[in-house]
Design a protein around this motif. Structure first.
Motif, PDB file in Angstrom:
ATOM      1  N   GLN A 189       0.852  -1.187   0.000  1.00 14.74           N
ATOM      2  CA  GLN A 189       0.000   0.000   0.000  1.00 14.74           C
ATOM      3  C   GLN A 189       0.891   1.241   0.000  1.00 14.74           C
ATOM      4  N   GLN A 190       0.636   2.135  -0.942  1.00 16.09           N
ATOM      5  CA  GLN A 190       1.481   3.316  -1.070  1.00 16.09           C
ATOM      6  C   GLN A 190       1.291   4.259   0.125  1.00 16.09           C
ATOM      7  N   ALA A 191       2.386   4.920   0.467  1.00 22.40           N
ATOM      8  CA  ALA A 191       2.356   5.811   1.636  1.00 22.40           C
ATOM      9  C   ALA A 191       1.483   7.029   1.367  1.00 22.40           C
ATOM     10  N   PHE A 192       0.997   7.641   2.451  1.00 19.21           N
ATOM     11  CA  PHE A 192       0.293   8.913   2.365  1.00 19.21           C
ATOM     12  C   PHE A 192       1.213   9.920   1.688  1.00 19.21           C
ATOM     13  N   PRO A 193       0.781  10.775   0.773  1.00 17.15           N
ATOM     14  CA  PRO A 193      -0.588  11.134   0.438  1.00 17.15           C
ATOM     15  C   PRO A 193      -1.140  10.434  -0.809  1.00 17.15           C
ATOM     16  N   ALA A 194      -0.784   9.171  -1.043  1.00 17.24           N
ATOM     17  CA  ALA A 194      -1.370   8.452  -2.176  1.00 17.24           C
ATOM     18  C   ALA A 194      -2.895   8.436  -2.011  1.00 17.24           C
ATOM     19  N   THR A 195      -3.593   8.666  -3.101  1.00 17.48           N
ATOM     20  CA  THR A 195      -5.056   8.764  -2.993  1.00 17.48           C
ATOM     21  C   THR A 195      -5.762   7.586  -3.661  1.00 17.48           C
ATOM     22  N   GLU A 196      -5.025   6.498  -3.827  1.00 17.97           N
ATOM     23  CA  GLU A 196      -5.651   5.271  -4.319  1.00 17.97           C
ATOM     24  C   GLU A 196      -5.255   4.126  -3.409  1.00 17.97           C
ATOM     25  N   LEU A 197      -6.177   3.206  -3.189  1.00 19.08           N
ATOM     26  CA  LEU A 197      -5.876   2.056  -2.333  1.00 19.08           C
ATOM     27  C   LEU A 197      -5.254   0.970  -3.200  1.00 19.08           C
ATOM     28  N   THR A 198      -3.919   1.044  -3.288  1.00 22.54           N
ATOM     29  CA  THR A 198      -3.207   0.046  -4.092  1.00 22.54           C
ATOM     30  C   THR A 198      -2.733  -1.075  -3.183  1.00 22.54           C
ATOM     31  N   GLY A 199      -2.181  -2.137  -3.797  1.00 19.24           N
ATOM     32  CA  GLY A 199      -1.587  -3.199  -3.005  1.00 19.24           C
ATOM     33  C   GLY A 199      -2.270  -4.539  -3.196  1.00 19.24           C
ATOM     34  N   GLY A 200      -1.916  -5.460  -2.302  1.00 14.14           N
ATOM     35  CA  GLY A 200      -2.416  -6.835  -2.411  1.00 14.14           C
ATOM     36  C   GLY A 200      -3.839  -6.992  -1.920  1.00 14.14           C
ATOM     37  N   SER A 201      -4.251  -8.258  -1.837  1.00 11.71           N
ATOM     38  CA  SER A 201      -5.653  -8.557  -1.520  1.00 11.71           C
ATOM     39  C   SER A 201      -6.003  -8.253  -0.057  1.00 11.71           C
ATOM     40  N   GLN A 202      -4.986  -8.224   0.808  1.00  7.14           N
ATOM     41  CA  GLN A 202      -5.264  -8.035   2.240  1.00  7.14           C
ATOM     42  C   GLN A 202      -5.127  -6.585   2.702  1.00  7.14           C
ATOM     43  N   VAL A 203      -4.834  -5.700   1.759  1.00  2.00           N
ATOM     44  CA  VAL A 203      -4.556  -4.303   2.145  1.00  2.00           C
ATOM     45  C   VAL A 203      -5.710  -3.684   2.927  1.00  2.00           C
ATOM     46  N   GLU A 204      -6.927  -3.958   2.477  1.00  2.00           N
ATOM     47  CA  GLU A 204      -8.082  -3.357   3.134  1.00  2.00           C
ATOM     48  C   GLU A 204      -8.179  -3.805   4.598  1.00  2.00           C
ATOM     49  N   LEU A 205      -7.907  -5.086   4.835  1.00  2.00           N
ATOM     50  CA  LEU A 205      -7.953  -5.618   6.200  1.00  2.00           C
ATOM     51  C   LEU A 205      -6.911  -4.925   7.082  1.00  2.00           C
ATOM     52  N   PHE A 206      -5.681  -4.811   6.540  1.00  7.67           N
ATOM     53  CA  PHE A 206      -4.605  -4.173   7.313  1.00  7.67           C
ATOM     54  C   PHE A 206      -4.940  -2.706   7.602  1.00  7.67           C
ATOM     55  N   SER A 207      -5.529  -2.052   6.627  1.00  9.88           N
ATOM     56  CA  SER A 207      -5.889  -0.642   6.837  1.00  9.88           C
ATOM     57  C   SER A 207      -6.974  -0.519   7.897  1.00  9.88           C
ATOM     58  N   GLN A 208      -7.879  -1.479   7.916  1.00  9.49           N
ATOM     59  CA  GLN A 208      -8.921  -1.468   8.954  1.00  9.49           C
ATOM     60  C   GLN A 208      -8.295  -1.631  10.341  1.00  9.49           C
ATOM     61  N   LEU A 209      -7.330  -2.556  10.424  1.00 12.25           N
ATOM     62  CA  LEU A 209      -6.631  -2.752  11.712  1.00 12.25           C
ATOM     63  C   LEU A 209      -6.001  -1.446  12.179  1.00 12.25           C
ATOM     64  N   ALA A 210      -5.306  -0.787  11.225  1.00 14.34           N
ATOM     65  CA  ALA A 210      -4.653   0.485  11.566  1.00 14.34           C
ATOM     66  C   ALA A 210      -5.685   1.505  12.019  1.00 14.34           C
ATOM     67  N   ALA A 211      -6.831   1.548  11.338  1.00 13.89           N
ATOM     68  CA  ALA A 211      -7.868   2.527  11.694  1.00 13.89           C
ATOM     69  C   ALA A 211      -8.417   2.255  13.094  1.00 13.89           C
ATOM     70  N   PHE A 212      -8.617   0.983  13.428  1.00 10.14           N
ATOM     71  CA  PHE A 212      -9.102   0.671  14.777  1.00 10.14           C
ATOM     72  C   PHE A 212      -8.037   1.015  15.830  1.00 10.14           C
ATOM     73  N   GLY A 213      -6.781   0.884  15.427  1.00 10.54           N
ATOM     74  CA  GLY A 213      -5.696   1.298  16.319  1.00 10.54           C
ATOM     75  C   GLY A 213      -5.784   2.778  16.638  1.00 10.54           C
ATOM     76  N   VAL A 214      -6.103   3.586  15.615  1.00  4.90           N
ATOM     77  CA  VAL A 214      -6.220   5.034  15.832  1.00  4.90           C
ATOM     78  C   VAL A 214      -7.398   5.333  16.766  1.00  4.90           C
ATOM     79  N   VAL A 215      -8.476   4.547  16.649  1.00  4.35           N
ATOM     80  CA  VAL A 215      -9.620   4.730  17.559  1.00  4.35           C
ATOM     81  C   VAL A 215      -9.160   4.571  19.016  1.00  4.35           C
ATOM     82  N   ALA A 216      -8.405   3.492  19.257  1.00  7.43           N
ATOM     83  CA  ALA A 216      -7.923   3.235  20.620  1.00  7.43           C
ATOM     84  C   ALA A 216      -6.972   4.331  21.084  1.00  7.43           C
TER      85      ALA A 216
END
Lengths: 205, 552
Positions: free
Chosen positions: B454-481
């Motif tokens: 997955q390309q670093a910020f400020p990339a504005t497209e969700l590139t990468g492998g099949s699991q990228v969305e899952l990993f990004s969700q994990l990161a987002a929940f981390g920010v919630v905590a």
């Protein structure tokens, strides 16, 4: 409060012997730290400039600047000016240390004169170089570095002028010459920054 | 007993100070370092919550950039993400550290005040104005990804103001350690926290001007039209250098000192190998700064194929390991339940910092593997390409999270000194758990997303492998905590004293080994009524030992 606590306090304050520390003055130290910061900023600025210049040369194969656009007479005289100004700044410190107010003022005045002359020469040089920021990016880079160096020199002039005024008012003497030493230190660093600019922009072109 | 009489007199002097101006006037005109330190900490904590809130929005948008949920367009996404990054570093993490340093360092080195207390106050107000301008510039459609030239210029200017004021505050802290230590406080006797703040300040004084130079060039190029409004990457990269490993470990340096002092005090005995501690903290400083020397002319494009750069990154892990080892030896539950969070937060902070360092090393040795492959010397099973991906954000998250946990430990440890009360332990316990879990999820999610391309910020497209969305969700929940942790910390700091936490001033002494524990809680103006003379890095515990020996 218990007696035990009081005794502990006493042991720390009186019984534990340690030598007095001879440390540099705080104003001089802070000026030194600010000077390091300023020098790092300029080193980075010049570093970015050199990177851009090397990239330009690698891509186009053309020289970044030519002898015709940057004459060496003015830069070399400016180098002489800042070199002399560093000496006169130290002379001012020496005079204050010896309670010689007249010489301190003469040295401070000369230093300021060299500083102002350096700024005047820079503007004259820029008029010869005919750089236009909106015309090409090379001009933007050169003007950024030179402009920042001029801004630094103006700051150094203000610092030294204020110190000189305080010396006139008797604020500094052989017992307390920290302010003048600090202003001189900042001045010398601004002179060193010019040396950096002189070599990176005017000499290596 | 003469000494008893003397001490009683001292008490009288320290508690009957003349009434000064009150309210905002006292804050504006104060020459005391303590209110200034509290201001930095409180406002920094507020910006911590704001920045994590913004990071939360950006993180959830990044889960699926194809369809924006909260924002109008990708430019807004870039603006929110950039503001979150800038506020988190320069509005929260660094300012809270600066506040702690301004408050604690003069007390630890036995000084009556900071070297330039009004300078530090001036730096605070300037920083606050800079932060306000930064937010205004983004609100008015400026900043990286902005659409209005004037407000992009204001954004660059405000960043310059913020960084300049932080440099000035760091000069005040460094000058205090170097110039106004009490008699007997040689450099090798400087406590771990003050030493770490000295290293932190000296490095900040040298590293931050590089960012200012970048801002100057960007401003002039932008004003002259050589950087256009749409060139988001160029603008967003302005603060990339200071956020990349190993330079980013600069903010972890004071965390090491804070952790050692706080955790060793909780354990009841100071760390014996004081010189090793000083050396390890200094070594992390060298490693953080080394990359600036190595790639000085190419700071904007760190040369990952440079062997010295790789060695420098590997070097960061050594001091962190040493400090973590010392922490492990000292970790044990605090007998005082009103401060029980400290060792727990300290341990988690050390672990996360180690995670960040290991990730940084993994990112740095990658080019070595590629180089070996190209030279035909070795044939790695797989080529891991993480540079320019979210991997960097994972390292950053680990470091920032570790610093946040160290701050929880430190603020809890010194709460009686700073606010004259204990902080709310249930809140801080929850904050510690949330910060640790959040940091792990944010960091591990970003690292995994980076490995999955997955390309670093400020990339504005969700590139990468099949699991990228899952990993990004994990990161987002981390920010919630993390946001929850930040909010709990902020509430703990600003809430008034509870019945349990409010303790008479004279009962809040002799908790630690360093000089700040010789003062009242919180200390009166002038800190020490009699300048102390010290003979070691832990003068209070030494004196107690001498005292006990005398009594025997």
């Amino acid at each position: 409060m218990s007696t035990a606590e009081v005794t502990v306090y006493d042991k720390i304050s009186a019984d534990v012997e340690a030598p007095e520390q001879a440390r540099p003055s705080v104003l001089l130290m802070a000026t030194g730290l600010v000077s390091i910061s300023v020098f790092m900023g300029f080193a980075a600025l010049v570093g970015f400039y050199l990177t851009e210049r090397a990239g330009f040369r690698a891509v186009t194969g053309e020289p970044w600047l030519t002898e015709a656009t940057v004459p060496l007479t003015q830069p070399n005289f400016m180098l002489l000016s800042v070199g002399l100004s560093a000496i006169t700044a130290l002379w001012a410190v020496y005079s204050v240390r010896n309670d010689d107010t007249a010489n301190a003022l003469l040295a401070t005045g000369l230093t300021l004169l060299f500083g102002v002359s350096q700024i005047a020469q820079t503007f004259f040089l820029l008029s010869i170089m005919e750089l236009e920021a909106s015309a090409d990016e090379r001009s933007v880079w050169i003007l950024s570095v030179i402009g920042a160096q001029i801004a630094l020199m103006i700051l150094a002039i203000i610092y030294l002028a204020l110190t000189g005024l305080r010396t006139v008012g008797g604020g500094y003497s052989s017992k307390d010459y920290e302010g003048m030493a600090s202003a001189a230190l900042f001045w010398i660093v601004s002179a060193l920054v010019y040396v950096l600019v002189w070599y990176a922009i005017y000499i290596t072109k | 007993m003469t000494i008893t009489e003397e001490r009683s007199a001292v008490q009288t002097v320290s508690t009957t100070a003349e009434p000064g101006p009150s309210g905002i006037e006292s804050l504006l005109s104060t020459g005391d370092h303590k209110p200034v330190g509290r201001l930095w900490i409180s406002v920094g904590s507020l910006f911590l919550v704001v920045s994590l809130g913004l990071a939360l929005v950006a993180s959830f948008e990044a889960v699926d950039l194809g369809s924006l949920s909260f924002l109008d367009d990708t430019d807004q996404y870039v603006q929110v993400g950039s503001l979150a990054q800038e506020l988190l570093l320069f509005g929260a993490i660094v300012p809270i550290l600066v506040g702690l340093g301004i408050y604690i360092v003069p007390l630890q080195v036995g000084a009556s005040s900071l070297a330039f207390p009004r300078g530090a106050a001036g730096a605070f107000w300037t920083w606050l104005i800079g932060c306000s301008l930064l937010i205004v510039s983004y609100v008015a459609n400026g900043g990286a990804g902005g659409g209005r030239t004037d407000f992009v210029e204001l954004w660059i200017l405000s960043l310059g103001i913020i960084i300049g004021s932080i440099i000035w505050a760091l000069v005040c802290i460094a000058s205090t350690v170097l110039g106004v230590r009490t008699a007997g406080m040689t450099m090798v006797r400087v406590p771990a926290t003050s030493w770490s703040f000295l290293v932190f300040s000296l490095l900040g004084i040298m590293i931050l001007p590089v960012t200012i130079a970048e801002l100057v060039i960007t401003y002039v190029r932008f004003s002259a039209g050589f950087i256009r409004l749409g060139e988001t990457q160029v603008l967003a990269d302005v603060i990339r250098g200071i956020q990349s490993a190993p330079t980013v470990f600069w903010v972890a340096i004071p965390a090491l000192g804070v952790l050692l002092d706080a955790v060793s005090t909780s354990s009841g005995a100071p760390v014996k190998s004081h010189r090793t501690v000083l050396g390890a903290i200094g070594l992390l400083g060298v490693a953080s700064f080394g990359v600036n020397i190595i790639g000085f002319a190419t700071v904007r494009e760190p040369s990952y194929d440079n062997t010295l750069f790789v060695l420098d990154t590997v070097l960061t892990i050594l001091p962190i390991l040493v400090i973590f080892g010392l922490l492990l030896m000292k970790i044990k539950p605090d007998a005082d339940t009103r401060r029980s969070v400290t060792p727990f937060a300290g341990l988690l902070s050390g672990l996360l910092l180690l995670l960040g360092a290991c990730a940084a090393v993994l990112g740095a040795i990658e080019p070595v593997a590629i180089g070996l492959k190209e030279l035909g010397i070795a044939e790695p099973a797989s080529t891991l390409i993480v540079n320019g991906t979210m991997f960097d954000q994972g390292i950053r998250a680990a470091v920032y999270g570790a610093v946040l946990l160290a701050l929880i430990a430190g603020l809890n440890h010194w709460s009686v000194k700073i606010w004259g009360r204990y902080l709310n332990q249930p809140f801080l316990s929850l904050a510690t758990l949330a910060a640790a879990a959040g940091t792990f999820l944010w960091s591990a999610g970003s690292i995994a997303a980076g490995i999955d391309d997955q390309q670093a910020f400020p990339a504005t497209e969700l590139t990468g492998g099949s699991q990228v969305e899952l990993f990004s969700q994990l990161a987002a929940f981390g920010v919630v905590a993390m946001l929850l942790a930040g909010a709990l910390l902020f509430i703990s700091i600003v809430q008034g004293p509870t019945a349990e936490a409010a303790v008479p001033r004279d009962q809040l002494r002799w908790v630690g080994f360093t000089l700040e524990w010789m003062t009242e809680s919180p200390p009166a103006v002038g800190n020490f009524t009699v300048p102390p003379v010290v003979g070691s890095a832990t003068p209070v515990s030494d004196a107690i030992a001498i005292n006990e020996g005398a009594e025997e």
